[in-house]
Design a protein around this motif. Sequence first.
Motif, short mmCIF file in Angstrom:
data_model
loop_
_atom_site.label_atom_id
_atom_site.label_comp_id
_atom_site.label_asym_id
_atom_site.label_seq_id
_atom_site.Cartn_x
_atom_site.Cartn_y
_atom_site.Cartn_z
N TYR A 180 0.84 -1.20 0.00
CA TYR A 180 0.00 0.00 0.00
C TYR A 180 0.88 1.25 0.00
O TYR A 180 0.63 2.20 -0.76
CB TYR A 180 -0.91 -0.04 1.22
CG TYR A 180 -1.74 1.19 1.46
CD1 TYR A 180 -2.75 1.55 0.57
CD2 TYR A 180 -1.54 1.97 2.59
CE1 TYR A 180 -3.54 2.67 0.80
CE2 TYR A 180 -2.32 3.09 2.83
CZ TYR A 180 -3.31 3.44 1.93
OH TYR A 180 -4.09 4.55 2.16
N TRP A 181 1.92 1.26 0.82
CA TRP A 181 2.84 2.39 0.86
C TRP A 181 3.52 2.59 -0.49
O TRP A 181 3.68 3.71 -0.98
CB TRP A 181 3.84 2.19 1.98
CG TRP A 181 4.94 3.20 2.06
CD1 TRP A 181 6.28 2.94 2.15
CD2 TRP A 181 4.83 4.63 2.07
NE1 TRP A 181 7.00 4.10 2.22
CE2 TRP A 181 6.14 5.16 2.17
CE3 TRP A 181 3.76 5.51 2.01
CZ2 TRP A 181 6.40 6.52 2.21
CZ3 TRP A 181 4.01 6.87 2.04
CH2 TRP A 181 5.31 7.37 2.13
N ASP A 182 3.91 1.49 -1.12
CA ASP A 182 4.51 1.58 -2.46
C ASP A 182 3.54 2.23 -3.44
O ASP A 182 3.93 3.08 -4.25
CB ASP A 182 4.91 0.20 -2.96
CG ASP A 182 6.11 -0.39 -2.22
OD1 ASP A 182 6.85 0.38 -1.58
OD2 ASP A 182 6.29 -1.62 -2.30
N ALA A 183 2.27 1.84 -3.35
CA ALA A 183 1.26 2.39 -4.26
C ALA A 183 1.02 3.88 -3.98
O ALA A 183 0.84 4.68 -4.92
CB ALA A 183 -0.05 1.62 -4.13
N LEU A 184 1.03 4.27 -2.72
CA LEU A 184 0.86 5.69 -2.38
C LEU A 184 1.98 6.53 -2.98
O LEU A 184 1.73 7.63 -3.50
CB LEU A 184 0.85 5.87 -0.86
CG LEU A 184 -0.39 5.39 -0.11
CD1 LEU A 184 -0.16 5.49 1.40
CD2 LEU A 184 -1.62 6.20 -0.50
N GLN A 185 3.19 6.01 -2.93
CA GLN A 185 4.33 6.77 -3.43
C GLN A 185 4.34 6.92 -4.95
O GLN A 185 5.10 7.73 -5.48
CB GLN A 185 5.64 6.11 -2.97
CG GLN A 185 5.86 6.17 -1.47
CD GLN A 185 7.10 5.42 -1.07
OE1 GLN A 185 8.21 5.97 -1.04
NE2 GLN A 185 6.94 4.15 -0.73
N GLN A 186 3.50 6.17 -5.61
CA GLN A 186 3.41 6.28 -7.07
C GLN A 186 2.34 7.27 -7.52
O GLN A 186 2.21 7.55 -8.71
CB GLN A 186 3.11 4.90 -7.67
CG GLN A 186 4.23 3.90 -7.47
CD GLN A 186 3.86 2.48 -7.88
OE1 GLN A 186 2.97 2.29 -8.72
NE2 GLN A 186 4.49 1.49 -7.29
N GLN A 187 1.58 7.81 -6.57
CA GLN A 187 0.52 8.76 -6.90
C GLN A 187 1.13 10.09 -7.31
O GLN A 187 2.05 10.60 -6.67
CB GLN A 187 -0.41 8.94 -5.71
CG GLN A 187 -1.14 7.69 -5.29
CD GLN A 187 -2.06 7.18 -6.37
OE1 GLN A 187 -2.95 7.90 -6.84
NE2 GLN A 187 -1.87 5.94 -6.78
N SER A 188 0.59 10.68 -8.36
CA SER A 188 1.18 11.90 -8.91
C SER A 188 1.17 13.05 -7.90
O SER A 188 2.11 13.85 -7.83
CB SER A 188 0.45 12.31 -10.19
OG SER A 188 -0.93 12.55 -9.93
N GLY A 189 0.12 13.15 -7.10
CA GLY A 189 0.04 14.22 -6.10
C GLY A 189 1.09 14.05 -5.02
O GLY A 189 1.68 15.04 -4.56
N TYR A 190 1.33 12.82 -4.62
CA TYR A 190 2.38 12.55 -3.63
C TYR A 190 3.73 12.95 -4.20
O TYR A 190 4.54 13.60 -3.52
CB TYR A 190 2.38 11.06 -3.25
CG TYR A 190 3.60 10.66 -2.44
CD1 TYR A 190 3.60 10.78 -1.06
CD2 TYR A 190 4.76 10.20 -3.07
CE1 TYR A 190 4.73 10.43 -0.32
CE2 TYR A 190 5.89 9.86 -2.34
CZ TYR A 190 5.86 9.97 -0.97
OH TYR A 190 6.98 9.64 -0.24
N ILE A 191 3.98 12.54 -5.43
CA ILE A 191 5.27 12.85 -6.08
C ILE A 191 5.47 14.36 -6.16
O ILE A 191 6.53 14.89 -5.82
CB ILE A 191 5.34 12.19 -7.47
CG1 ILE A 191 5.38 10.67 -7.32
CG2 ILE A 191 6.57 12.69 -8.23
CD1 ILE A 191 5.21 9.93 -8.63
N ALA A 192 4.44 15.08 -6.59
CA ALA A 192 4.55 16.54 -6.72
C ALA A 192 4.80 17.20 -5.37
O ALA A 192 5.62 18.10 -5.25
CB ALA A 192 3.29 17.10 -7.37
N ALA A 193 4.07 16.75 -4.34
CA ALA A 193 4.20 17.36 -3.01
C ALA A 193 5.58 17.13 -2.43
O ALA A 193 6.19 18.04 -1.86
CB ALA A 193 3.13 16.81 -2.07
#
Length: 204
Positions: A180-193
């Motif tokens: 789940y954490w791996d998937a969160l880190q692939q989200q574009s908003g997470y990456i941008a933030a």
Amino acid sequence: MITVHALQYSRATRVLWLLADLGQPCNRIDYDRTESFGAPDALKQVHPLGKSPVIEDEGEMVAESATILRYLAAKYGDDSHTPPKDTLAYWQHEAMFDYVEASFAEVATQAILPAFSGDPVPDAARTALNRHLDYIADFIGKGPLLFGQDAMLADIQLSYIVALLARLNLLGDHPAISNYWDALQQQSGYIAATQAAGPMAPPA
């Protein structure tokens, strides 16, 4: 334009993530952690309790990350970060969204604080944490996120605590949460933030 008072390695990343998803710029004011990892006195000039995140919008101050996320979703008419309101999933989402800070955060903190200091995690704290991580893993189900492929407000809210647990190697017995954490880190908003303001959790 929204002003975000963002403490380093803090829940403020949640707010920056949602703003990135919504394509909304902000005036970000950064605050470094003290040597003891606390918030600097400068934040007390913003909020009486020295809290972060805090946002300012048209002269109004809004604190508490859950409230801020809901505020921003309402302000910008966003319904892409919650399930449809006429479904059971919507209320399941609301419950999980509130569960993060109302229930999970306190349990997780009992393991995070000693681990962060390099001390053993007490057995009772680890047992309680494992029980909650099992609960979250069951909720995720097929995943990869809480409600499928797209990050909801509850995912953004949960991300900070999961980031700390991952940083402190407290997810080893919970591969579903690690995934789940791996998937969160692939989200574009997470990456941008995190590209804009740095990682959620402090580096090793």
